[in-house]
Design a protein around this motif. Structure first.
Motif, PDB file in Angstrom:
ATOM      1  N   THR A   1       0.838  -1.211   0.000  1.00 24.75           N
ATOM      2  CA  THR A   1       0.000   0.000   0.000  1.00 24.75           C
ATOM      3  C   THR A   1       0.870   1.256   0.000  1.00 24.75           C
ATOM      4  O   THR A   1       0.626   2.201  -0.760  1.00 24.75           O
ATOM      5  N   PHE A   2       1.895   1.273   0.811  1.00 23.89           N
ATOM      6  CA  PHE A   2       2.777   2.437   0.862  1.00 23.89           C
ATOM      7  C   PHE A   2       3.541   2.580  -0.459  1.00 23.89           C
ATOM      8  O   PHE A   2       3.721   3.689  -0.964  1.00 23.89           O
ATOM      9  N   LEU A   3       4.017   1.456  -1.005  1.00 24.49           N
ATOM     10  CA  LEU A   3       4.761   1.550  -2.260  1.00 24.49           C
ATOM     11  C   LEU A   3       3.892   2.152  -3.360  1.00 24.49           C
ATOM     12  O   LEU A   3       4.342   3.007  -4.128  1.00 24.49           O
ATOM     13  N   LEU A   4       2.657   1.714  -3.431  1.00 24.45           N
ATOM     14  CA  LEU A   4       1.760   2.242  -4.455  1.00 24.45           C
ATOM     15  C   LEU A   4       1.460   3.716  -4.203  1.00 24.45           C
ATOM     16  O   LEU A   4       1.441   4.521  -5.126  1.00 24.45           O
ATOM     17  N   LEU A   5       1.254   4.077  -2.948  1.00 23.83           N
ATOM     18  CA  LEU A   5       0.974   5.486  -2.643  1.00 23.83           C
ATOM     19  C   LEU A   5       2.180   6.374  -2.932  1.00 23.83           C
ATOM     20  O   LEU A   5       2.030   7.568  -3.214  1.00 23.83           O
ATOM     21  N   SER A   6       3.372   5.791  -2.873  1.00 22.82           N
ATOM     22  CA  SER A   6       4.574   6.581  -3.158  1.00 22.82           C
ATOM     23  C   SER A   6       4.812   6.731  -4.654  1.00 22.82           C
ATOM     24  O   SER A   6       5.758   7.396  -5.069  1.00 22.82           O
ATOM     25  N   GLY A   7       3.965   6.072  -5.456  1.00 22.23           N
ATOM     26  CA  GLY A   7       4.120   6.161  -6.907  1.00 22.23           C
ATOM     27  C   GLY A   7       4.868   4.995  -7.499  1.00 22.23           C
ATOM     28  O   GLY A   7       5.151   4.976  -8.693  1.00 22.23           O
ATOM     29  N   GLY A   8       5.218   4.024  -6.701  1.00 22.88           N
ATOM     30  CA  GLY A   8       5.924   2.848  -7.201  1.00 22.88           C
ATOM     31  C   GLY A   8       4.957   1.789  -7.698  1.00 22.88           C
ATOM     32  O   GLY A   8       3.733   1.942  -7.622  1.00 22.88           O
ATOM     33  N   THR A   9       5.522   0.736  -8.236  1.00 25.91           N
ATOM     34  CA  THR A   9       4.723  -0.429  -8.618  1.00 25.91           C
ATOM     35  C   THR A   9       5.230  -1.627  -7.822  1.00 25.91           C
ATOM     36  O   THR A   9       6.305  -1.584  -7.229  1.00 25.91           O
ATOM     37  N   LEU A  10       4.466  -2.685  -7.842  1.00 32.40           N
ATOM     38  CA  LEU A  10       4.822  -3.848  -7.032  1.00 32.40           C
ATOM     39  C   LEU A  10       5.645  -4.842  -7.842  1.00 32.40           C
ATOM     40  O   LEU A  10       5.424  -5.009  -9.037  1.00 32.40           O
ATOM     41  N   PRO A  11       6.587  -5.505  -7.181  1.00 33.84           N
ATOM     42  CA  PRO A  11       7.407  -6.492  -7.888  1.00 33.84           C
ATOM     43  C   PRO A  11       6.616  -7.768  -8.149  1.00 33.84           C
ATOM     44  O   PRO A  11       5.698  -8.110  -7.394  1.00 33.84           O
ATOM     45  N   GLU A  12       6.949  -8.453  -9.236  1.00 33.73           N
ATOM     46  CA  GLU A  12       6.372  -9.785  -9.450  1.00 33.73           C
ATOM     47  C   GLU A  12       7.112 -10.793  -8.584  1.00 33.73           C
ATOM     48  O   GLU A  12       6.603 -11.838  -8.242  1.00 33.73           O
ATOM     49  N   ASN A  13       8.334 -10.468  -8.291  1.00 31.14           N
ATOM     50  CA  ASN A  13       9.181 -11.336  -7.492  1.00 31.14           C
ATOM     51  C   ASN A  13      10.064 -10.442  -6.642  1.00 31.14           C
ATOM     52  O   ASN A  13      10.619  -9.494  -7.166  1.00 31.14           O
ATOM     53  N   PRO A  14      10.210 -10.634  -5.352  1.00 32.36           N
ATOM     54  CA  PRO A  14       9.670 -11.748  -4.589  1.00 32.36           C
ATOM     55  C   PRO A  14       8.157 -11.653  -4.374  1.00 32.36           C
ATOM     56  O   PRO A  14       7.577 -10.581  -4.524  1.00 32.36           O
ATOM     57  N   VAL A  15       7.595 -12.782  -4.029  1.00 33.77           N
ATOM     58  CA  VAL A  15       6.160 -12.868  -3.766  1.00 33.77           C
ATOM     59  C   VAL A  15       5.825 -12.010  -2.553  1.00 33.77           C
ATOM     60  O   VAL A  15       6.480 -12.093  -1.518  1.00 33.77           O
ATOM     61  N   LEU A  16       4.828 -11.152  -2.698  1.00 35.50           N
ATOM     62  CA  LEU A  16       4.319 -10.403  -1.554  1.00 35.50           C
ATOM     63  C   LEU A  16       3.041 -11.074  -1.067  1.00 35.50           C
ATOM     64  O   LEU A  16       2.222 -11.523  -1.868  1.00 35.50           O
TER      65      LEU A  16
END
Ligand code: MG
Length: 444
Positions: free
Chosen positions: A329-344
């Motif tokens: 949630t914080f990464l997305l709010l900071s404007g980032g995207t989520l990694p495919e790996n490692p698994v979150l």
């Protein structure tokens, strides 16, 4: 540390993607983040969660100015794995940080783990860790090696100074150096607060992430002289009331610096109350049992989110979420995207915060050390049969099924009544275990 091949390709998320109200957009593209993480605070320790004795006006105000969860979980009901989950967004079983670390431990968080601090640093955030770390005290495991620009605090729990275990006096550290030993624990809450306010003031013109992980209310309890006898609920209440003062200082600093609308503040606890400590332990309120168990008293925590101008005030939600969710949630709010790996394992909960969506999955897995012990799926919770020594419970606990939405106190075991549901949920637990694949050995 994050493998280069897995770098986030960051993007400027358009505000419409965030689904934010138009009036908020200018302020919310890169919010600051503050996590106030309490040690061993129970679900029933705060006024806004029903406590009628201890006074917590600042935390209650924080809740009134934002969103209070009634079903906010920790990723594990003891100190080290809970923190591993929070900072990696992954169940602690994936990092091997499944057990509490001690001063004799040679292990800690590995370089291959990618922490929330590292993710936000990539986005240009200043990062500070203040308080209890407990993800390894040897140099390679310290906060300054895992994404934090600075560190001030104790490297493990405040009771880990036992002469009979040959443990040294409790160290207080600044970055990677011990600056006081033994740490003067009476002053820790006050000094952490002063450090936190100083960091906020110094970073007021740029995005920052402050991880304030208080040493209290873990035993041995310590409090400033001004708060001794402050509460009507004994020393434990005094310590909670000093924590409440601390929260008031943080919120006042944000207001003074005009950062209220630029800062998301989260208040939660690493695990439930340590009940064997009796009046030096907290209260789980209506929940069954406490720290170290996968009953709700161990894993369901206070969860308060405040972000003026973006999170509407005076909201209470029964939607479940978990501290693993802060990472994505914080990464997305900071404007980032989520990694495919490692698994979150954590999920995006912006929809819950903003009131316009839900957590995609309603499934939550609860481990005791390396063992998957309980599972909440929507309204239901299955707790596998187990042998464990805990207060107010038989040593041999049977399989238990609860309609957790209606029975948060876990009083009515419905396993015999709904055998098909037990079977289905057990199969889902086994499928999750199988999906974990090869795992690192548990760290000691
Ligand atoms: Mg704890």
């Amino acid at each position: 540390m994050r493998p280069a091949s897995l770098f986030i390709v960051f993007i400027v998320i358009c505000h419409l993607e965030l689904g934010l109200p138009s009036s908020c957009r200018a302020e919310t593209s890169t919010p600051n983040f503050i996590i106030i993480f309490i040690d061993d605070m129970g679900y029933g320790d705060l006024g806004c969660y029903g406590n009628t004795t201890t006074r917590t006006p600042n935390i209650d105000r924080m809740a009134a100015e934002g969103l209070r969860f009634t079903s906010f979980y920790t990723s594990c009901p003891v100190c080290t794995p809970s923190r591993a989950g929070l900072l990696t967004g992954r169940y602690p079983i994936r990092s091997g940080l499944t057990r509490v670390l001690f001063p004799s431990s040679k292990d800690g968080i590995e370089d291959k783990e990618w922490t929330l601090a590292e993710g936000l640093k990539e986005r240009g955030y200043s990062t500070a860790c203040i308080g209890k770390w407990h993800l390894g005290h040897l140099p390679e495991f310290l906060p300054t090696r895992h994404g934090f620009d600075s560190y001030f605090g104790i490297p493990y729990s405040n009771d880990m100074d036992l002469v009979q275990r040959a443990e040294p006096p409790l160290p207080l550290m600044r970055n990677e150096a011990i600056i006081e030993q033994p740490a003067n624990q009476d002053t820790l809450t006050r000094r952490y607060t002063e450090e936190a306010v100083g960091f906020i003031e110094a970073q007021k013109d740029q995005p920052f992430f402050l991880y304030l992980a208080h040493t209290m209310v873990h035993v041995p309890l310590h409090v400033s002289p001004e708060f001794k006898g402050h509460s009507a609920s004994g020393l434990y209440g005094d310590v909670v009331e000093e924590i409440d003062w601390s929260v008031g200082q943080i919120l006042a600093a944000l207001e003074r610096l005009h950062l209220d609308e630029k800062t998301l503040v989260v208040f939660t606890s690493d695990n439930g109350p340590w009940l064997i400590m009796k009046d030096h332990g907290g209260s789980a309120g209506p929940l069954r049992n406490g720290k170290g168990t996968t009953f709700e008293g161990g894993v369901r925590e206070p969860g308060i989110f405040r972000w003026k101008g973006t999170i509407a005030p005076n909201r209470v939600t029964d939607e479940p979420a978990v501290n693993l969710d802060l990472f994505p949630t914080f990464l997305l709010l900071s404007g980032g995207t989520l990694p495919e790996n490692p698994v979150l394992d954590g999920e995006d909960i912006r929809g819950i915060l903003l009131g316009n969506g839900h957590r995609a999955s309603q499934n939550f897995f609860f481990f005791h050390r390396e063992n998957l012990q309980a599972y909440r799926s929507g309204d239901w919770k299955l707790k596998r049969a187990s042998v464990e020594k805990t207060v107010n419970e038989p040593d041999l606990l049977p399989t238990m099924l609860f309609h957790i939405s209606d029975d948060i106190s876990e009083k009515n075991n419905l396993a015999d009544k709904f055998p098909d549901r037990v079977k289905q949920m057990e199969q889902e637990m086994q499928a999750f275990e199988a999906s974990l694949g090869d795992l690192p050995p548990g760290k000691r």
